[in-house]
Design a protein around this motif. Sequence first.
Motif, PDB file in Angstrom:
ATOM      1  N   TYR A 341       0.821  -1.215   0.000  1.00 13.72           N
ATOM      2  CA  TYR A 341       0.000   0.000   0.000  1.00 13.72           C
ATOM      3  C   TYR A 341       0.858   1.270   0.000  1.00 13.72           C
ATOM      4  N   ARG A 342       2.143   1.105   0.135  1.00 11.19           N
ATOM      5  CA  ARG A 342       3.028   2.251   0.347  1.00 11.19           C
ATOM      6  C   ARG A 342       2.911   3.308  -0.758  1.00 11.19           C
ATOM      7  N   GLY A 343       3.040   2.892  -2.016  1.00  9.05           N
ATOM      8  CA  GLY A 343       3.054   3.859  -3.116  1.00  9.05           C
ATOM      9  C   GLY A 343       1.799   4.710  -3.170  1.00  9.05           C
ATOM     10  N   LYS A 344       0.635   4.061  -3.140  1.00  3.07           N
ATOM     11  CA  LYS A 344      -0.629   4.795  -3.233  1.00  3.07           C
ATOM     12  C   LYS A 344      -0.860   5.658  -1.999  1.00  3.07           C
ATOM     13  N   MET A 345      -0.446   5.139  -0.832  1.00  4.86           N
ATOM     14  CA  MET A 345      -0.654   5.901   0.393  1.00  4.86           C
ATOM     15  C   MET A 345       0.183   7.183   0.384  1.00  4.86           C
ATOM     16  N   LEU A 346       1.410   7.090  -0.128  1.00  3.78           N
ATOM     17  CA  LEU A 346       2.255   8.285  -0.218  1.00  3.78           C
ATOM     18  C   LEU A 346       1.698   9.279  -1.241  1.00  3.78           C
ATOM     19  N   GLU A 347       1.108   8.761  -2.317  1.00  4.92           N
ATOM     20  CA  GLU A 347       0.463   9.656  -3.287  1.00  4.92           C
ATOM     21  C   GLU A 347      -0.696  10.405  -2.635  1.00  4.92           C
ATOM     22  N   LYS A 376       3.371   7.846   8.665  1.00  2.65           N
ATOM     23  CA  LYS A 376       4.379   8.025   9.715  1.00  2.65           C
ATOM     24  C   LYS A 376       4.592   6.736  10.502  1.00  2.65           C
ATOM     25  N   GLU A 377       3.501   6.071  10.865  1.00  2.00           N
ATOM     26  CA  GLU A 377       3.612   4.838  11.644  1.00  2.00           C
ATOM     27  C   GLU A 377       4.338   3.741  10.875  1.00  2.00           C
ATOM     28  N   GLN A 378       4.149   3.717   9.558  1.00  2.00           N
ATOM     29  CA  GLN A 378       4.804   2.702   8.734  1.00  2.00           C
ATOM     30  C   GLN A 378       6.249   3.070   8.394  1.00  2.00           C
ATOM     31  N   GLY A 379       6.641   4.290   8.768  1.00  2.21           N
ATOM     32  CA  GLY A 379       8.000   4.732   8.458  1.00  2.21           C
ATOM     33  C   GLY A 379       8.211   5.032   6.992  1.00  2.21           C
ATOM     34  N   TRP A 380       7.125   5.399   6.307  1.00  4.41           N
ATOM     35  CA  TRP A 380       7.202   5.645   4.865  1.00  4.41           C
ATOM     36  C   TRP A 380       7.635   7.063   4.521  1.00  4.41           C
ATOM     37  N   LYS A 381       7.663   7.920   5.505  1.00  2.74           N
ATOM     38  CA  LYS A 381       8.147   9.277   5.241  1.00  2.74           C
ATOM     39  C   LYS A 381       8.826   9.797   6.491  1.00  2.74           C
ATOM     40  N   LYS A 382       9.631  10.805   6.294  1.00  2.00           N
ATOM     41  CA  LYS A 382      10.344  11.373   7.433  1.00  2.00           C
ATOM     42  C   LYS A 382       9.361  12.070   8.353  1.00  2.00           C
ATOM     43  N   ARG A 383       9.577  11.898   9.641  1.00  2.24           N
ATOM     44  CA  ARG A 383       8.697  12.536  10.619  1.00  2.24           C
ATOM     45  C   ARG A 383       8.997  14.026  10.707  1.00  2.24           C
TER      46      ARG A 383
END
Length: 383
Positions: A341-347, A376-383
């Motif tokens: 889900y990472r890609g779509k969630m970041l979009e 943030k919880e998944q660590g997919w982007k910088k906090r």
Amino acid sequence: MKKILILLTLLAGFSALDAARFYGEPPDEHHPWAVHDMNRPQPPLVVPGDEYGDPPSDAIVLFEGKQSQENWKHLRPDDKRKNDWIFTDDYMQAVRGSGYIATKEEFGDCQLHVEWAAPEEVQGSGQGRGNSGVFLLNGMVEVQVLDNYRNPTYPDGSAGSVYGVMPPAANALRAPGEWQSYDIIFRRPIVRDGEVLDSGRLTVLVNGVVVQDSTPLEGGGGHKTRQDLDRVFPEKGSLRLQDHGNPVRFRNIWYRPLRPRPLDGGTDGRLSVEATMNKRTEIAASIRKDAQSMEGVDKALRLLESIVYLENKEARADANQLIQAYLEEFAVASADDAESYRGKMLELDRAFHYLKKYQFIDGDNKLLKKVDKICKEQGWKKR
């Protein structure tokens, strides 16, 4: 190494495509497109000529040899014309008594290329030596043709002048008998209901040297007189070449239409408020139509993108519903599946923060907060 560079170039292209949505400043009251907008039409592909002066792939060629005679017509009636222009495989030439010759083709704003040569044997002086003219828009604007190589004359009648309006910034002529090139960028004056909306401009390069730099036309000029911008200039007109009694030769004549200005219905640049809103409405409708061929988050993102151009409650509601369903699906996904889900969630995260930044949604938007928290919880982007 070459393959690596090609791969890096392709990856950079994909990054640019991804970043173009929810990226640059949104449309405003005078600009229907966002900055770096991938919804904007791509520029048409034009293949340049092999050498300088050769016509590009989209050029309309007006003279390239004797067969081009059918593109031209004499303006002086047969019973009053003493001679005809000469057409050969290499050039067309003015003959004393032949009068003006004009293209059958009519055009307006353009990039025009013309090459000409005065006789190698020098005869006459001042305006009486190698005199002709390139006349645009049915003769309303003239770029002077003259052999003033080491031949002083009044400056606003020199080669490359906007005749009677503006002298050339330099005398860039070659010697008599040699071929000279003119590259002309022409924007006609726009006068409506007596109001000058655009005075028109002319840029001229003589043998590659800029001699007119966006020169305002001030009515077009003339011999021994000025002309005010009080006439209606047609949108299109013929190109005319002058018989001034000198055997001046011409070759390699072609033009390219320029893209329309906002005053002519163009959608690039600063538009009126009305024209901007009309175009934004059109773009939004096109994006919503495109969204109907999509599903899930892709459809939601496209619908959210449409409201950047024009608010639409139905599109907003449909997008929110699709995103809510996606978040519910993620909530029950296994830890192993979460990464998919990472890609779509970041979009979605980028879209929501963009919409918040430019006030299409407020900071308390529930979906924004949910998506932000997940990333943030998944660590997919910088906090």
